[in-house]
Design a protein around this motif. Structure first.
Motif, short mmCIF file in Angstrom:
data_model
loop_
_atom_site.label_atom_id
_atom_site.label_comp_id
_atom_site.label_asym_id
_atom_site.label_seq_id
_atom_site.Cartn_x
_atom_site.Cartn_y
_atom_site.Cartn_z
N ARG A 81 -14.27 30.87 49.04
CA ARG A 81 -13.08 30.78 48.20
C ARG A 81 -12.03 29.87 48.83
O ARG A 81 -11.36 29.09 48.14
CB ARG A 81 -12.50 32.18 47.94
N THR A 100 -22.37 29.06 40.47
CA THR A 100 -23.44 30.05 40.29
C THR A 100 -24.76 29.51 40.81
O THR A 100 -25.51 30.20 41.51
CB THR A 100 -23.57 30.43 38.80
N ARG A 102 -16.25 28.37 29.04
CA ARG A 102 -16.25 28.53 30.49
C ARG A 102 -16.95 29.83 30.85
O ARG A 102 -16.66 30.88 30.30
CB ARG A 102 -14.81 28.54 31.01
N GLY A 103 -17.91 29.75 31.77
CA GLY A 103 -18.66 30.93 32.17
C GLY A 103 -17.92 31.77 33.19
O GLY A 103 -16.79 31.46 33.60
N GLU A 104 -18.57 32.84 33.60
CA GLU A 104 -18.00 33.74 34.60
C GLU A 104 -18.21 33.16 36.00
O GLU A 104 -19.27 32.63 36.31
CB GLU A 104 -18.66 35.11 34.51
N MET A 105 -17.19 33.29 36.83
CA MET A 105 -17.30 32.83 38.22
C MET A 105 -18.15 33.81 39.01
O MET A 105 -18.06 35.03 38.82
CB MET A 105 -15.92 32.71 38.85
N PRO A 106 -19.02 33.30 39.90
CA PRO A 106 -19.84 34.21 40.71
C PRO A 106 -19.01 34.86 41.83
O PRO A 106 -17.89 34.43 42.12
CB PRO A 106 -20.89 33.27 41.30
N GLU A 114 -17.38 24.25 36.62
CA GLU A 114 -17.27 24.91 37.91
C GLU A 114 -18.02 26.23 37.99
O GLU A 114 -18.77 26.46 38.95
CB GLU A 114 -15.79 25.11 38.26
N PRO A 115 -17.91 27.13 36.99
CA PRO A 115 -18.64 28.41 37.11
C PRO A 115 -20.15 28.20 37.20
O PRO A 115 -20.83 28.82 38.03
CB PRO A 115 -18.25 29.16 35.84
N ASP A 116 -20.70 27.34 36.35
CA ASP A 116 -22.14 27.08 36.37
C ASP A 116 -22.55 26.45 37.69
O ASP A 116 -23.56 26.82 38.30
CB ASP A 116 -22.50 26.16 35.19
#
Length: 938
Positions: free
Chosen positions: A454, A484, A443-447, A479-481
């Motif tokens: 939000r 972003t 899971r990547g970082e949320m922007p 979701e993170p991708d």
């Protein structure tokens, strides 16, 4: 060619004493085979024992120069069908010894490739299973325990599963069978008795195959792959099995049925069952959710067997361990499950063939398929030799150095250390090639998001698509991708709001989110659509399955053309109609899905500037042409079941209006006319015969329903039949004779104008293309005869005035109806074609016909043609952006940028000014043309 002459590889004896004993046991053998016999016996106590038992048989066969080319299984089981149950068991055990020994020698010598080795073992398993089932069913019949039936083998069938189904059995494989019987073969009162008898026959057949007597066994037999094995008997009815899979079938069972094959008993019953089970195994849409299911199963197997950690050759499990055979099989089968529902060519049983088909279809790179195939073959060879040593059902590389050296020798490699290093490298490589397919990305970082964004995202958890835990789990990975990329778009807030609307409209999410998870390039596409085209995003929410087409390999290829589209749809409809669960309604749904995918493709190509508005209009028309042309015979065939074939020469469908002119948009309906020729026939010839007029009227209504009725997958097109003779008051289908008379004597000028765009797009009946050619000839005759009427232009002027009075433009951005707009230009163009007797249909061609006939100046015609192109760009682009009247101020920045690009303008103000100027200029030219052509001015 003799055995000795074909040898390409020889094992080296491991136990010299055992090797020499085997050689002496056999006595004289052909020259050149001593080392093979000694090597096989020295490395394998099992083979050494077989040589002693079958010494005479082996010596004779080795001396036979044709033995390698004869059917080994047929030779060794000849006449077995006449044996009793008591005689069959020993005979099969003898056959197994001989087949196993000969196959091992051919394998160790490199005489037979992997497929022939596994094929011989599989053939024996199938023959033995068939013989065992039949002899015990016959016993039940002889004892009067099985009710009479005409069904072969009492309606019982055995499905070979796993390696047996795929023709991939190894030396010590057990055989996985599912035994079913055809309950329809017995009367209702006989069902209980038949079921009990066939269960007994199955149990006794399994014992015949698997009991380990003083003569050994034939094949260990596993019947536990049947539905709900803990509570069901060893033989169940076809109906029971189908009900189970429909209600409770799991992904691992779908994977198991990839390799399923009827192998014994009543083969036709087994084949029919697999056809009916097809929709359970092969899902209609790309099924990326199966990746997670398969990965869960992989992990459970590894956890249960303790197969984690560093790869070490000693004791490694060649089947279930990391980098092992099962990894390659799961990799192949999962991809087959994903795409096989859409592409029947992927529905093959063998692992090697599966890899080849996946590469051929673009689902995996060719070099990956080639490498995995080579590793799979090597792994299977090692597995065979491990099992060949002691006829043990094991997949473990020996733990001792001596044991590894023995396997290495059997592989033709005297240096066991070098062999072990290469094996370790292969295992690591297979793990690398396959694991990434199953292992989800981190899971990547949320922007960074605004408070408004939000709050919107918090509301997603209540949407239907995210209500299940599985959907939330998969969505959390993408979701993170996704966020972003949405945040990085030129109009981030709009894009996010559009994605919110898209997500809200999804009825379910697991499949789609899994699709995104496995194919990140689709996230780019959905972000692009949400940032630019709300209309296309709404369409996608209604039909998310169209994203399957993006991954089909040809989504961004050149346009195939209407002939290839028709051929493709014909093929798909034929497949559905011939499938057990298909039928007429299934064919209609298939046509709807097919059209939705191609319409989406055209919209995406337009959105991404791969095509312009003119080309998009032609592509939308090609899709409609192919759909109508392919469905008309299907509808006719269904209608004919009740009312007989079309009487006379059949009928044709004419595309009118924008369809006839090959200029549709994303939201166009279809204007159609049906013309038939009963050719003097009084009625149809069917169970419910109809007079021709009623027949073709009802057939036309059935065709309209097929095109326009909604189903769970949506609808194809709205259909408008008002351009038929006499409009709403006339019959929905017209005979060719009535059509001729009406057009020549009664039709209004507007109907002749409409005829300038008429085009035959579909047909049914016996006339082939002849009736269509006749209607086209008639169309040109009408234009040539009626275009000279002096009332054409006065009638057109009156029609124009009524149109303007009846409908004011829908806002400042309306480009279709009104003075100087598309309809206005196209009606004038149609008048040119009518008065010039020109067969051309497209507005651009009709406008060129005007100057050639002296009906308008060339400069004015070119100005109108330029205006039409500009207006069509706005119309076609606007229909992609929204299904409401176009309002350039409210479609968002992304949509505005798309419109500006399509019309080659710099700003909305520039676009507005150009639109006003275009409408005014076109309106003046048309006003002038209308006045100049009035009779008084001639």
């Amino acid at each position: 060619m003799t055995f000795a002459a074909r040898i390409t590889r020889l094992p080296i004896p491991a136990d010299m004493a055992r090797a020499e004993a085997a050689l002496h046991t056999l006595g004289p053998i052909p020259d050149g085979l001593e080392k093979l016999i000694m090597g096989a016996a020295g490395c394998s106590p099992y083979l050494s024992g077989l040589m002693q038992i079958e010494a005479g048989w082996l010596s004779a066969r080795l001396a036979d120069p044709d033995a390698l080319d004869r059917d080994l299984v047929a030779d060794e089981t000849a006449g077995f069908q006449s044996l009793t149950a008591a005689e069959l068991g020993p005979a099969l055990r003898r056959a197994k010894r001989r087949v196993a020994l000969w196959t091992a020698l051919a394998d160790l010598a490199g005489v037979w490739p992997l497929e022939k080795v596994t094929g011989a073992l599989t053939d024996l398993a199938g023959r033995a299973t068939d013989l065992a089932l039949r002899v015990h069913v016959a016993d039940e019949v002889a004892r009067g325990k099985l009710p009479p039936t005409d069904s072969d083998a009492g309606g019982i069938t055995a499905l070979a599963m796993g390696k047996m189904g795929a023709g991939e059995l190894n030396y010590s494989s057990d055989i996985d069978l599912i035994v079913l019987y055809d309950d329809a073969a017995y009367a209702r009162d006989d069902q209980f008795e038949a079921r009990a008898a066939l269960i007994r026959a199955t149990r006794r057949a399994a014992a015949t195959l698997s009991d380990n007597t003083d003569q050994g066994y034939v094949f260990r037999t596993d019947l536990r792959l049947r539905p709900d094995a803990a509570v069901t008997p060893v033989c169940i009815s076809v109906a029971t099995a189908l009900s189970y899979y429909e209600a409770e079938g799991r992904t691992w069972e779908r994977g198991a049925y990839i390799k399923a094959r009827p192998c014994a008993g009543n083969i036709a019953v087994g084949e029919r069952f697999l056809r009916e089970l097809g929709p359970f195994v092969w899902r209609r849409h790309l099924d990326f959710a199966t990746i997670q299911d398969t990965d869960d199963m992989r992990r459970r197997i590894r956890d249960h067997k303790g197969l984690h950690g560093r790869i070490d050759v000693p004791g490694h499990n060649m089947k279930l361990g990391q980098g092992g055979i099962r990894e390659i099989e799961f990799f192949t089968q999962t991809r087959q499950l994903i795409a096989g529902g859409r592409d029947p060519d992927l529905r093959v049983r063998g692992t090697v063939e599966g890899l080849a088909r996946l590469a051929e279809k673009g689902w995996i790179p060719q070099d990956v398929a080639d490498e995995l195939t080579a590793h799979y073959r090597e792994h299977r060879d090692i597995e065979h030799r491990i099992q060949m040593v002691n006829d043990a059902q094991t997949h473990l590389v020996p733990a001792s150095a001596e044991g590894i050296a023995n396997i290495s020798l059997m592989m033709g490699e005297p240096d066991s250390n070098a062999w072990s290093r290469r094996l370790a490298e292969r295992l690591v490589r297979v793990e690398a090639l396959t694991a990434s397919f199953f292992t989800p990305a981190e899971r990547g970082e949320m922007p960074q998001l605004s408070a408004h964004a939000r709050a919107m995202i918090e509301g997603w958890r209540g949407y239907p698509a995210l209500r299940s835990q599985r959907a939330r789990q998969v969505f959390a990975r993408i979701e993170p991708d996704l966020l972003t990329r949405l945040s990085a778009s030129d109009h981030a807030e709009e894009a996010l709001a559009r994605f919110d609307a898209f997500l809200a409209g999804l009825p379910a999410g697991v499949q789609l989110f899994s699709l995104f998870d496995a194919n990140p390039q689709l996230i780019d596409l959905i972000c692009d659509i949400c940032a630019t085209a709300p209309g296309l995003a709404t369409y996608l929410a209604r039909h998310p399955e169209v994203l399957d087409g993006v991954l089909a390999g040809s989504f961004f290829s050149n346009w195939p053309g209407v002939a290839e589209l028709r051929e493709q749809l014909d093929r798909l409809l034929a497949q559905v109609l011939s499938a057990p669960d298909g039928g007429y309604e299934g064919a209609l749904d298939q046509a709807r899905r097919w059209a939705h995918e191609w319409q989406f493709r055209t919209g995406v190509h337009h959105l991404r500037a791969l095509i312009g508005a003119e080309e998009a209009g032609g592509q939308y028309a090609d899709i409609a042409d192919a759909a109508v042309a392919a469905l008309f015979p299907v509808v006719t065939a269904e209608f004919s079941r009740r009312h007989g074939p079309p009487p006379g020469r059949g009928a044709v469908v004419l595309g009118m209006g924008s369809l006839g002119a090959r200029q549709l948009s994303a939201a166009s309906d279809l204007d159609l006319i049906v013309i038939y020729d009963a050719d003097g026939q009084d009625s149809s010839d069917g169970p419910k015969a109809l007079a021709p007029r009623a027949y073709y009227a009802r057939l036309t209504q059935a065709m309209i329903t097929a095109l326009s009725a909604p189903s769970s997958v949506g609808r194809l097109y709205e259909v408008d039949m008002r351009l038929r003779p006499s409009g709403r008051q006339g019959p929905v289908a017209t005979s060719v004779q009535s059509f001729r008379d009406y057009q020549m004597t009664e039709a209004w000028t507007w109907e002749h104008l409409a005829l300038t765009r008429a085009r035959v797009i579909g047909q049914c009946g016996n006339s082939g293309a002849a009736l269509g050619d006749e209607v086209e000839t008639l169309r040109v005759e009408v234009l040539e005869a009626r275009g000279k009427d002096t009332r054409v232009m006065p009638d057109l002027a009156e029609m124009r005035a009524r149109i303007f009075a009846a409908k004011a433009p829908d806002g400042a951005w309306e480009v279709k109806v009104g003075r100087g707009r598309l309809q206005d230009i196209e009606l004038l163009a149609q008048s040119f074609a009518l008065r010039a007797g020109s067969p051309t249909r497209a507005a651009s061609a009709q406008l060129r016909a005007g100057p050639r006939a002296g009906l308008i100046g060339r400069a004015d015609a070119e100005t109108l043609a330029s205006a039409r192109r500009f207006l069509w760009s706005l119309q076609c682009s606007g229909r992609l952006l929204t299904d409401r009247p176009l309002d350039a101020e409210s479609i968002g920045k992304g949509g505005q940028a798309f419109l500006l690009r399509e019309t080659n303008t710099d700003s909305l103000d520039d676009l507005s000014r150009r639109l006003e100027e275009t409408l005014a200029t076109a309106g003046r030219i048309i006003d002038s043309a209308m006045v100049a052509d009035q009779p008084a001015a001639v």
